[in-house]
Design an enzyme around this catalytic site. Structure first.
Site, short mmCIF file in Angstrom:
data_model
loop_
_atom_site.label_atom_id
_atom_site.label_comp_id
_atom_site.label_asym_id
_atom_site.label_seq_id
_atom_site.Cartn_x
_atom_site.Cartn_y
_atom_site.Cartn_z
CG ASP A 179 -1.89 1.16 1.22
OD1 ASP A 179 -2.95 1.02 0.60
OD2 ASP A 179 -1.58 2.21 1.83
CG HIS A 192 -6.90 12.75 -8.89
ND1 HIS A 192 -7.10 11.63 -8.13
CD2 HIS A 192 -7.74 13.70 -8.40
CE1 HIS A 192 -8.03 11.87 -7.22
NE2 HIS A 192 -8.43 13.12 -7.37
CG ASP A 196 -3.27 8.86 -12.47
OD1 ASP A 196 -3.74 8.28 -11.48
OD2 ASP A 196 -3.99 9.37 -13.36
CD GLU A 222 -4.54 4.02 -1.81
OE1 GLU A 222 -4.86 4.34 -0.66
OE2 GLU A 222 -5.32 4.10 -2.78
#
Length: 300
Positions: A179, A192, A196, A222
């Site tokens: 994670d 974002h 990405d 994620e």
């Protein structure tokens, strides 16, 4: 109206797909057509030779089996097969594509013998575009569109296979849940698009350090899952630590303008007394939760 018999060779030679007359012993008796020059090589040099003289043994055996099956069952047989010019002696320097092509062979017995042998008509229809489309569709169904890693669907297929190998052969397998720490803060603060890019960097770093048989998949958001076949718990922990340290160095270099991005990982192994692959995945998830509870950027 019927065509004069003397026109039939010209008609056959006008075919876009190559048409082979092959005997039951695998001899090329005649070759016609093949005018689609974007896809075919000129196979006329094969006339008089046998498939076992010009093809690798495995390929030749497959061709002979289909010829004899068509003759034995006295019906049309359809088969799909890949073939490249370099696999056929005599075509290596011929005009045509160098890469392997996919063909659909239509194999039909002839009613009369040719040169004392029963024979078939084998029409080789190029289906490479269709096979390429099928492969693109297959990859689309198992790849994550952002990272290009395998997706959750493919991951679960592999986990089921690895659990079956554990049950049947005792082959160990480790599962890592990964994670990206504080990922929501990265998205909220930097956008974002940066988020990405971080996920893409995680995927790229993972590809570089993993073994050929390992599988790294995007589990969702994620979260990633790493499957390590033939790996016990201690070696899996070492892989996880190496992955964690490499990611820290790599992400710090790639994203110098944002706070260090780290990952938390939970490591588990499949057990013979597990009910299914889901048990090991659940243990890895619980270990990941514990890693986050203890302050993140660690392996449990």
């Amino acid at each position: 109206m019927s065509l004069p018999a003397e026109l039939m060779p010209a008609v056959l030679d006008a075919l876009p797909d190559p048409l082979f007359i092959l005997s039951e012993s695998g001899r090329y008796l005649a070759v016609y057509g093949g005018n689609d020059t974007d896809h075919y090589h000129d196979g006329r040099a094969l006339v008089g030779r046998r498939v076992d003289e010009v093809m690798p043994p495995e390929k030749a055996a497959q061709v002979l089996e289909q010829i004899r099956r068509s003759l034995r069952e006295n019906r049309l047989i359809k088969v799909e097969y890949p073939l490249a010019a370099h696999e056929v002696k005599g075509l290596e320097s011929a005009d045509g594509p160098g890469e392997p092509l996919w063909f659909e062979g239509h194999i039909q017995p002839l009613a009369k013998q040719v040169d004392g042998e029963w024979a078939v008509v084998w029409i080789a229809r190029n289906i490479t575009p269709r096979k390429e489309l099928e492969e693109r569709l297959r990859l689309t169904s198992v790849l994550d569109p952002l990272t290009g890693l395998f997706n959750r669907r493919k991951l679960l297929e592999v986990l089921i296979e690895r659990f079956a190998a554990l049950r049947r052969y005792g082959e160990p397998c480790a599962v890592l849940m990964i994670d990206v720490d504080h990922f929501k803060q990265v998205n909220d603060r930097y956008g974002h698009s940066v988020g990405d890019e971080v996920l893409l960097a995680v995927a790229d770093i993972g590809r570089r350090i993993l073994r050929q048989n390992d599988l790294l998949a995007r589990f969702g958001g994620e979260e990633f899952v790493l499957v390590l076949p033939q790996t016990d718990l201690e070696h899996a922990r070492q892989v996880a630590e190496r992955f964690r340290r490499t990611l820290i160095d790599g992400l710090s270099t790639d994203f110098p303008d944002i706070p260090p991005v780290t990952v938390s990982q939970g490591v588990a192994v499949m057990r013979a007394d597990d009910v299914s692959h889901e048990d090991s995945l659940r243990r890895a998830d619980q270990a990941l939760y514990e890693a986050k509870r203890q302050g993140r950027n660690r392996v449990i």
